[in-house]
Write a protein that holds these residues in place. Structure first.
Motif, short mmCIF file in Angstrom:
data_model
loop_
_atom_site.label_atom_id
_atom_site.label_comp_id
_atom_site.label_asym_id
_atom_site.label_seq_id
_atom_site.Cartn_x
_atom_site.Cartn_y
_atom_site.Cartn_z
N TYR A 63 0.81 -1.44 -0.31
CA TYR A 63 0.04 0.08 -0.40
C TYR A 63 0.72 1.05 0.30
O TYR A 63 0.27 2.63 0.54
N GLY A 64 1.92 1.00 -0.14
CA GLY A 64 3.26 2.17 0.12
C GLY A 64 3.61 3.28 1.00
O GLY A 64 2.80 4.41 0.97
N ILE A 65 2.78 2.62 2.34
CA ILE A 65 2.73 2.53 3.67
C ILE A 65 4.39 2.91 4.20
O ILE A 65 5.03 1.71 4.18
N HIS A 66 4.81 3.75 4.25
CA HIS A 66 7.17 4.08 5.63
C HIS A 66 5.83 4.22 5.99
O HIS A 66 7.56 4.51 7.54
N ALA A 67 5.31 3.74 7.68
CA ALA A 67 5.21 3.79 9.35
C ALA A 67 4.41 2.48 9.54
O ALA A 67 3.34 3.11 8.91
N ILE A 68 4.44 2.54 10.52
CA ILE A 68 4.13 1.28 11.15
C ILE A 68 3.57 1.41 13.05
O ILE A 68 4.48 2.25 13.64
N ILE A 69 2.14 1.43 13.48
CA ILE A 69 2.29 1.50 14.75
C ILE A 69 2.56 0.06 14.70
O ILE A 69 1.39 -0.73 15.25
N ASP A 70 2.94 -0.02 16.39
CA ASP A 70 3.14 -1.69 16.37
C ASP A 70 3.50 -1.79 17.96
O ASP A 70 4.60 -1.23 18.06
N ASP A 71 2.84 -2.62 18.77
CA ASP A 71 3.06 -2.17 20.04
C ASP A 71 3.91 -1.14 20.81
O ASP A 71 4.74 -1.80 21.86
N GLY A 72 3.61 0.15 20.75
CA GLY A 72 4.08 1.73 21.01
C GLY A 72 4.80 1.35 20.52
O GLY A 72 5.58 2.59 21.43
N LEU A 73 5.38 1.01 19.73
CA LEU A 73 6.28 1.42 18.83
C LEU A 73 5.97 2.53 17.39
O LEU A 73 5.15 2.20 16.66
#
Length: 302
Positions: free
Chosen positions: A39-49
């Motif tokens: 999807y052309g996504i450059h940022a991820i929110i995962d487990d508080g990060l």
């Protein structure tokens, strides 16, 4: 103050929010980078990060917490300083697309709200991108070995969280066919992820007992409205959270719609803030509408 609020809204107005939802241990973190590439996504929110372009740029990892409940609080950005620090970085970096990982739709919408982001415009379930066999294999790995994945290269995890680092995905899977298939991006490039072993997974999951949760619910009802009488509480739980069914009696003349909604929200807010567990649903059933004392006395005289 109004200008500041308007600026906050404008900063996040054009962010596209995506979400990946699946029960704990089903392989969300493992597959998140491949989904982000799609999807052309450059940022991820995962487990508080907050992870951007394979680097940890803000937040703190839930996987370094010593207890399961502590990890849940971090993953939900329960602490104000934690969520404010991540929201500040989001504003500065001008991210256009972001992927939020969570165990339920309620969890990802709550994370978006706490980070001042728009609600997810597209929610993808792990079952949509992984086969039943792959999900079962991921769950078995979590249950048997307590291994978790962070979707960044091993050098990044070693730098930030050396105490929980276990191995890179490359070392763990030893380039099996499954590894080759699930970790190549659209250009055929290998995507590296890291395996960690949190303290809470070594010691086992900590849960709240039904008796304690029942007591807390009764206390919440009494605090919110002492005129409401609890007759029975039924509790169901799964990896996504807890579901409560509360059977009550209310006084005659009660404005039911407003009161019941306030009571539901009060129970959810109080229990989640005190324990860090996720309350998936509170269903309230009215068993009886009791007469006021004055009406009871009149009926006796008659």
């Amino acid at each position: 103050m109004k200008n500041l609020f308007d600026n906050l809204l404008n900063n996040f107005k054009h962010i596209q929010v995506f979400a990946l939802v699946g029960e704990s241990g089903t392989g969300k973190s493992f597959r998140s980078k491949l989904l982000a590439e799609q999807y052309g996504i450059h940022a991820i929110i995962d487990d508080g990060l907050l992870i951007q372009d394979e680097k940890i740029v803000a937040g703190r990892s839930a996987k370094r917490e010593k207890t399961y409940m502590g990890a849940v609080r971090v993953a939900l950005f329960d602490d104000k300083d934690h969520r404010d620090s991540v929201a500040k970085v989001l504003r500065k970096t001008h991210i256009k697309k972001i992927l939020i990982l969570g165990t339920s739709e309620k969890m990802v919408t709550k994370i978006a709200l706490r980070l001042q982001l728009p609600q997810p415009q597209k929610i993808i379930h792990i079952e949509d991108i992984a086969s039943k066999e792959e999900i079962e294999k991921a769950i078995k790995s979590r249950q048997v070995e307590g291994k978790h994945v962070i979707p960044v290269p091993s050098i990044e995890v070693k730098k930030n969280y050396p105490q929980i680092f276990s191995a890179s995905m490359r070392d763990f899977f030893k380039k099996t066919k499954l590894f080759q298939k699930t970790t190549k991006n659209l250009n055929g490039k290998m995507i590296e992820k890291s395996i960690v072993q949190p303290e809470f997974s070594k010691k086992g999951r900590i849960e709240i007992s039904e008796a304690a949760l029942t007591q807390m619910t009764m206390h919440c009802v009494d605090e919110c409205d002492p005129d409401v009488k609890v007759k029975k509480i039924t509790i169901k739980t799964d990896s996504r959270g807890y579901k409560l069914l509360v059977l009550i009696d209310v006084p005659f003349g009660t404005q039911l719609t407003g009161k019941i909604h306030r009571l539901q929200q009060y129970i959810i807010d109080k229990i989640e803030s005190y324990t860090g567990i996720l309350i998936e649903e509170v269903s309230i059933v009215i068993d009886k509408i009791s007469k006021p004392e004055s009406m009871n006395e009149k009926s006796k005289k008659a």
